[in-house]
Every structure is written in structure tokens, then in C-alpha cells.
Design a protein around this motif. Structure first.
Motif, PDB file in Angstrom:
ATOM      1  N   UNK A 171       9.648  -2.589  -2.542  1.00  0.00           N
ATOM      2  CA  UNK A 171      10.682  -4.289  -2.378  1.00  0.00           C
ATOM      3  C   UNK A 171      11.975  -3.635  -1.283  1.00  0.00           C
ATOM      4  N   UNK A 172      12.601  -2.195  -1.710  1.00  0.00           N
ATOM      5  CA  UNK A 172      14.332  -2.020  -1.472  1.00  0.00           C
ATOM      6  C   UNK A 172      13.748  -1.095   0.143  1.00  0.00           C
ATOM      7  N   UNK A 173      12.390  -0.485   0.134  1.00  0.00           N
ATOM      8  CA  UNK A 173      12.395   0.061   1.530  1.00  0.00           C
ATOM      9  C   UNK A 173      11.868  -1.327   2.504  1.00  0.00           C
ATOM     10  N   UNK A 174      11.603  -2.028   2.271  1.00  0.00           N
ATOM     11  CA  UNK A 174      11.098  -3.357   3.012  1.00  0.00           C
ATOM     12  C   UNK A 174      12.645  -3.845   4.040  1.00  0.00           C
ATOM     13  N   UNK A 175      13.714  -3.322   2.622  1.00  0.00           N
ATOM     14  CA  UNK A 175      15.180  -3.937   3.682  1.00  0.00           C
ATOM     15  C   UNK A 175      15.267  -2.903   4.524  1.00  0.00           C
ATOM     16  N   UNK A 232      23.352  -5.790   5.238  1.00  0.00           N
ATOM     17  CA  UNK A 232      24.163  -6.320   3.549  1.00  0.00           C
ATOM     18  C   UNK A 232      21.971  -5.790   2.378  1.00  0.00           C
ATOM     19  N   UNK A 233      22.556  -6.032   1.490  1.00  0.00           N
ATOM     20  CA  UNK A 233      21.261  -5.307   0.727  1.00  0.00           C
ATOM     21  C   UNK A 233      21.146  -6.403  -0.290  1.00  0.00           C
ATOM     22  N   UNK A 234      20.443  -6.670  -0.708  1.00  0.00           N
ATOM     23  CA  UNK A 234      20.056  -7.849  -2.202  1.00  0.00           C
ATOM     24  C   UNK A 234      19.213  -7.173  -3.994  1.00  0.00           C
ATOM     25  N   UNK A 235      19.973  -7.092  -4.674  1.00  0.00           N
ATOM     26  CA  UNK A 235      19.513  -6.320  -5.644  1.00  0.00           C
ATOM     27  C   UNK A 235      17.680  -7.179  -5.977  1.00  0.00           C
ATOM     28  N   UNK A 236      16.425  -6.126  -6.757  1.00  0.00           N
ATOM     29  CA  UNK A 236      15.730  -6.325  -6.165  1.00  0.00           C
ATOM     30  C   UNK A 236      15.607  -6.852  -8.906  1.00  0.00           C
ATOM     31  N   UNK A 251       1.423  -0.939  -0.573  1.00  0.00           N
ATOM     32  CA  UNK A 251       0.313  -0.127  -0.098  1.00  0.00           C
ATOM     33  C   UNK A 251       0.520   0.852   0.412  1.00  0.00           C
ATOM     34  N   UNK A 252       0.331   2.310  -0.360  1.00  0.00           N
ATOM     35  CA  UNK A 252       1.072   3.839  -0.741  1.00  0.00           C
ATOM     36  C   UNK A 252       0.170   4.800  -0.427  1.00  0.00           C
ATOM     37  N   UNK A 253       0.561   6.044  -0.094  1.00  0.00           N
ATOM     38  CA  UNK A 253      -0.265   7.177   0.555  1.00  0.00           C
ATOM     39  C   UNK A 253      -0.026   7.714  -0.583  1.00  0.00           C
ATOM     40  N   UNK A 254      -0.900   8.653  -1.546  1.00  0.00           N
ATOM     41  CA  UNK A 254      -0.268   9.567  -2.662  1.00  0.00           C
ATOM     42  C   UNK A 254      -0.575  10.888  -2.165  1.00  0.00           C
ATOM     43  N   UNK A 277       7.234   1.726 -16.329  1.00  0.00           N
ATOM     44  CA  UNK A 277       8.627   2.086 -16.033  1.00  0.00           C
ATOM     45  C   UNK A 277       8.245   2.944 -14.344  1.00  0.00           C
ATOM     46  N   UNK A 278       7.413   3.199 -14.631  1.00  0.00           N
ATOM     47  CA  UNK A 278       6.680   4.219 -13.313  1.00  0.00           C
ATOM     48  C   UNK A 278       5.935   3.070 -12.379  1.00  0.00           C
ATOM     49  N   UNK A 279       5.149   2.029 -13.378  1.00  0.00           N
ATOM     50  CA  UNK A 279       4.826   1.325 -12.694  1.00  0.00           C
ATOM     51  C   UNK A 279       5.750   0.158 -11.531  1.00  0.00           C
ATOM     52  N   UNK A 280       7.039  -0.309 -11.842  1.00  0.00           N
ATOM     53  CA  UNK A 280       8.246  -1.080 -11.633  1.00  0.00           C
ATOM     54  C   UNK A 280       8.683  -0.441 -10.432  1.00  0.00           C
ATOM     55  N   UNK A 281       9.333   0.463 -10.849  1.00  0.00           N
ATOM     56  CA  UNK A 281       9.742   1.264 -10.321  1.00  0.00           C
ATOM     57  C   UNK A 281       9.054   1.888  -8.697  1.00  0.00           C
TER      58      UNK A 281
END
Length: 302
Positions: free
Chosen positions: A98-102, A109-113, A46-49, A88-92
Motif C-alpha cells: 500500500x505504501x509502495x503504491x503511493x 502527501x502520503x497517507x497512513x495505512x 503480486x510480488x517476486x521472491x 506480523x510478516x504478512x501484515x507488513x
């Protein structure tokens, strides 16, 4: 959620199919990712606009690739049948979550998405709108200050023979089918056993929009119980026995129809004779090449 989305997700959600797709499209066919090294990852977020309104977003399929307790990567698939400027906006956004959850996990150590956009279109390639900048209307004075974000789009119907032959799972049949739709001719269909037959049939049906695949349910169930699986040659033979003369295998709405044929009995006789002679390649060609079928019928009637 549309039926097309569901059928694509269902097949890809199986670990062996998911690993196969990654191995072919990311690792050039090398068997790097094993099915048992994959675990399902949360697809819903989920996200807030800007007005503080809460919205939902959901990936199609996502899995973590792990080795022991260490996560090597998160892979995500986004299935597309139409080109979208906003992709591209959707994938970003998906990758950003996914990066935020890390960060929330306070990892050191962060892993690539990695997200692959699997394009199922067959009429033309997806070539534009593969980066954020292509999707934005940007004042020239701002371009140097706008960070870009590129996405990886896989034109499935344009995979090379080497890539298609590298698939070990049922996804090879999907790739072969999409290529057949694109070129209007089925070539060298795999003889491998289909593991997820119902899922394959459902996917082919929604891609081609041909109800002939609805008629295969009983055949699939019986063959699976008797032989433990179905191969493509059996599938083609079954459709031939149904006596269908239009849209066989490739789908009426893709423009590869054999047309209505009043001489169905003659067609059946010709194809049966070819099949009895072990000429399965000629049977497959006749089912998808109307000119070749007419040539065979003409020779048969002489």
C-alpha cells in the motif's frame, strides 16, 4: 478461499459495517468515519521472491477513507480464527504494498495505512506474535539492528461492554455472539433490527459449526419480507419453536450443549410460558444455561 473467510469478508465489505468497526476499535466509539466516505481499495497484489518467482497475495478487506479529493487513510482488516506466528510478516507485506503504491503515484502527501487483525477465537486471547521481532529467530548480536514492526490484534471475544454497546451496525451481534461463546452464556442480547441477516447467520454458522443456522433460511426470508427485518429476540424464539435441544444459539462444538433432552415437550411448554409472560431474558438464559433449564423443568413438573 474458505467459506469462513468469505462470510467474514462479505459482512465487513458493507461500508456501514466497515465504518462502524473502525469507529469503535480505532476511535473509541466516536462517529468519525462515515459510510459514504469509504471506497473499496484493491486487495490483490503480486510480488517476486528471491528466485524471481511471481506470487499472489490478497488482503481480506481494504477501504480508503477520503474527504473530498484527499485520502485520510487506508484501513485494512485481516480476519483470523487461529493464531499465526507469521502474521506480523504478512501484515507488513500488505502495508508495504500500500505504501509502495503511493510512491508509484508520485504523491507529495502520503497517507497512513492501518491494518486491524480481527481475531475471532474464543478459547484464549491472541497475546504473542504481535510484532516482527517476536516472529523472528534473531541472533542477540543483531537485535539492535533489526527494525521492528508491530501489528494491532483485536480480540473480539474479549471486547468490553462499552465497546460492544458502541457498535451501531450488525457487527454488534457478532461481538455479542463471540462473547457468548467465550463465557458459555448469552447476556443482554441487542434488540436492534438486523440489516444483513443472511450474512450474520452464515457467519454464526461457520464460527459455531452448528447446522441449526441452516434451518433459519426460510424464516429469515419470510420475516424480512413481512416486517422489513429481524431482531435477535425473534431469532431466539424461532429456534425455540424448532424444538432443538442441543447446541441452541451457542453451538454444540463449543461445549455449551444443552444435551439431548427427551422432555422436549416440557421444555417447549416452559419456554412458551416464560415468553408469554414477557420473560425473554429468562428464555435466553434457559437456552444457553443447562442448569437453569433443569431448574425450570423441575419447577414445572411439580
Amino acid at each position: 478461499m474458505g467459506e469462513r473467510d468469505i462470510t467474514q469478508k462479505t459482512l465487513e465489505s458493507y461500508n456501514d459495517v466497515f465504518a462502524d468497526i473502525v469507529n469503535v476499535l480505532v476511535f473509541s466509539g466516536e462517529q468519525v468515519v462515515e459510510a459514504d466516505s469509504l471506497t473499496d481499495s484493491q486487495t490483490f497484489s503480486q510480488y517476486k521472491d528471491s528466485e524471481n518467482v511471481l506470487h499472489n497475495q490478497e488482503r481480506d478487506v481494504a477501504k480508503k477513507w477520503t474527504k473530498g479529493d484527499f485520502c485520510l487513510s487506508l484501513f485494512g482488516f485481516e480476519n483470523q480464527t487461529k493464531k499465526e506466528k507469521s502474521m506480523p510478516l504478512r501484515v507488513m507485506c500488505y502495508d508495504g504494498v500500500a505504501y509502495r503504491s503511493q510512491l508509484n503515484e508520485e504523491r507529495t502527501d502520503f497517507y497512513p495505512v492501518i491494518t486491524l487483525v480481527l481475531y475471532f477465537g474464543t478459547k484464549s486471547k491472541w497475546e504473542n506474535h504481535t510484532s516482527l521481532k517476536e516472529s523472528l529467530k534473531i541472533d542477540e548480536r543483531l537485535k539492535d539492528f533489526v527494525s521492528d514492526y508491530k501489528i494491532k490484534v483485536i480480540n473480539l471475544a474479549w471486547l468490553t461492554d462499552e465497546q460492544i454497546n458502541s457498535f451501531k451496525s450488525d457487527f454488534r451481534i457478532v461481538a455479542e455472539y463471540l462473547r457468548a461463546l467465550r463465557i458459555g452464556q448469552a447476556e443482554n442480547w441487542s434488540r436492534q433490527k438486523l440489516k444483513y441477516v443472511s450474512e450474520i447467520i452464515d457467519l454464526m454458522r461457520v464460527i459455531s459449526d452448528d447446522d441449526i443456522f441452516d434451518d433459519m433460511a426460510e424464516f429469515i426470508e419470510e420475516t424480512q419480507s413481512e416486517k422489513g427485518g429481524v431482531n435477535v429476540c425473534e431469532f431466539v424464539q424461532k429456534m425455540k419453536n424448532e424444538g432443538r435441544s442441543e447446541g441452541v444459539l451457542l453451538g454444540r462444538k463449543e461445549g455449551f450443549s444443552l444435551g439431548r433432552n427427551e422432555g422436549i415437550s416440557s421444555m417447549q411448554a416452559v419456554l412458551s410460558a416464560l415468553y408469554a409472560q414477557g420473560r425473554e431474558d429468562d428464555v435466553k438464559r434457559a437456552l444457553t444455561d443447562s442448569a437453569y433449564l433443569a431448574e425450570l423443568l423441575s419447577a414445572y413438573q411439580k
